[in-house]
Scaffold this active site. Structure first.
Site, PDB file in Angstrom:
ATOM      1  N   LYS A  96       0.850  -1.234   0.143  1.00  0.00           N
ATOM      2  CA  LYS A  96      -0.053   0.005  -0.079  1.00  0.00           C
ATOM      3  C   LYS A  96       0.888   1.332  -0.032  1.00  0.00           C
ATOM      4  CE  LYS A  96      -4.017  -2.251   2.230  1.00  0.00           C
ATOM      5  NZ  LYS A  96      -3.163  -3.728   2.511  1.00  0.00           N
TER       6      LYS A  96
HETATM    7  O1  LIG Z   1      -9.161  -3.366   1.645  1.00  0.00           O
HETATM    8  C1  LIG Z   1      -8.288  -4.060   2.223  1.00  0.00           C
HETATM    9  C2  LIG Z   1      -7.056  -4.155   1.690  1.00  0.00           C
HETATM   10  C3  LIG Z   1      -6.145  -5.000   1.905  1.00  0.00           C
HETATM   11  N1  LIG Z   1      -6.377  -5.812   2.896  1.00  0.00           N
HETATM   12  C4  LIG Z   1      -5.283  -6.702   3.141  1.00  0.00           C
HETATM   13  O2  LIG Z   1      -5.914  -8.064   2.906  1.00  0.00           O
HETATM   14  C5  LIG Z   1      -5.624  -9.071   3.872  1.00  0.00           C
HETATM   15  C6  LIG Z   1      -6.865  -9.576   4.480  1.00  0.00           C
HETATM   16  O3  LIG Z   1      -6.627 -10.680   5.602  1.00  0.00           O
HETATM   17  P1  LIG Z   1      -7.521 -11.650   5.920  1.00  0.00           P
HETATM   18  O4  LIG Z   1      -7.009 -12.247   6.958  1.00  0.00           O
HETATM   19  O5  LIG Z   1      -8.385 -12.325   5.001  1.00  0.00           O
HETATM   20  O6  LIG Z   1      -8.864 -10.584   6.681  1.00  0.00           O
HETATM   21  C7  LIG Z   1      -4.817  -8.413   4.888  1.00  0.00           C
HETATM   22  O7  LIG Z   1      -3.429  -8.516   4.690  1.00  0.00           O
HETATM   23  C8  LIG Z   1      -4.940  -6.847   4.706  1.00  0.00           C
HETATM   24  O8  LIG Z   1      -3.997  -5.852   5.149  1.00  0.00           O
HETATM   25  C9  LIG Z   1      -7.512  -5.936   3.449  1.00  0.00           C
HETATM   26  O9  LIG Z   1      -7.940  -6.496   4.310  1.00  0.00           O
HETATM   27  N2  LIG Z   1      -8.489  -4.853   3.090  1.00  0.00           N
END
Ligand SMILES: O=c1ccn([C@@H]2O[C@H](COP(=O)(O)O)[C@@H](O)[C@H]2O)c(=O)[nH]1
Length: 279
Positions: A96
């Site tokens: 990001k």
């Molecule tokens: O809008 C967003 C952007 C990035 N993320 C990232 O994706 C994963 C989600 O992890 P889970 O364990 O599936 O919840 C995490 O690395 C976030 O930083 C997001 O969730 N939402």
């Protein structure tokens, strides 16, 4: 040279529509019986890469979980990226990044230049210094067959305050981002290389994604509460461009490699079923 949009399209056709995140949370390391240190991080990342690198289309290491161990964590990120790419997965590094253009150029060198130790297939980027400030990343991505996923409508509830704010022109901030990225992907086939991040948790927000012509990364599935069945509501007619993304939901199945593979196979089957029904 093959574009990222082409390579992603082919990877999804061959392996199915799925991105799995590598997010070594302290709680997950404990659950896997690993120490919360560099050694635990290394074993966690290697286990995921060995189990999923040759069967999941896109793997998304979350940089923060590597960076928290300093230079040794970043060294493990480098070797994990290498291992995943050698196994045939596309690597999307979730960092990001965003800044003034001259600094974004340095980020582009760090992640999208094939000579960099941290070279990946694609990165996530933040547009809140202006979409135009990300131009060096877009240019580098296009020059080297890479991709960039720009935050538009994130999966966390706090995102709406900024992203759905209405600009002077009457569009929301998110729609402005969506429209600018749509311009960049105009005419690309089968898919542009500049994608957007749109959370699977957000429901029907009324945003128009129909002209993006690029991949739509959908985090928020599993641990954050969304399911594959929510995708049609969020993405409507743009469903075919969606790349569903799960981290903890799949990682919770580890450390057993077969269990990790089974969890990824379940996720891809759920998503394939929903995405295919709407094509
Ligand atoms: O809008 C967003 C952007 C990035 N993320 C990232 O994706 C994963 C989600 O992890 P889970 O364990 O599936 O919840 C995490 O690395 C976030 O930083 C997001 O969730 N939402």
């Amino acid at each position: 040279m093959e574009t990222f949009g082409f390579r992603l399209h082919r990877a999804v056709a061959e392996r199915g529509p799925l991105c799995v995140g590598i997010d070594p949370h302290p709680g997950l390391l404990a659950r896997w019986g690993l120490p919360d240190d560099v050694d635990g991080l290394e074993r966690f990342a290697r286990t995921v890469a060995e189990a999923l690198g040759d069967r999941v289309a896109v793997i998304k290491p979350q940089s923060a979980f590597f960076e928290r161990f300093g230079s040794r964590g970043v060294a493990i990120l480098e070797s994990t990226i290498r291992q995943l790419r050698e196994a045939g997965a596309l690597v999307l590094l979730d960092v990001k990044r965003g800044d003034i253009g001259s600094t974004v150029a340095a980020y582009a060198s760090a992640y999208l230049d094939p000579s960099s130790p941290l070279y990946v297939d694609a990165v996530t980027a933040s547009p809140y210094l202006g979409v135009g400030s990300l131009a060096p990343m877009f240019e580098s991505a296009v020059a080297h067959g890479g991709g960039v996923f720009v935050l538009a409508l994130t999966s966390n509830p706090e995102g709406a305050q900024v992203q759905r704010a209405v600009t002077a022109g009457g569009r929301t901030v998110a729609q402005l981002v969506i429209d600018e990225i749509s311009q960049l992907n105009r005419g690309a086939e089968p898919l542009g290389s500049i994608g957007l991040v749109v959370g699977a948790t957000i429901g029907d927000t009324g945003h128009d994604l129909s002209r993006v012509n690029g991949p739509l990364l959908a985090p928020g599935l599993g641990a954050q509460g969304a399911t594959a069945a929510d995708l049609p509501t969020v993405f409507g007619s743009s469903l075919s461009a969606v790349l569903p993304s799960y981290s903890r939901e799949v990682l919770n199945a580890g450390p057993d490699a077969d269990a990790l593979r089974a969890a990824a196979d379940r996720a891809v089957a759920d998503c394939r079923h929903i995405l295919a029904a709407r094509h």
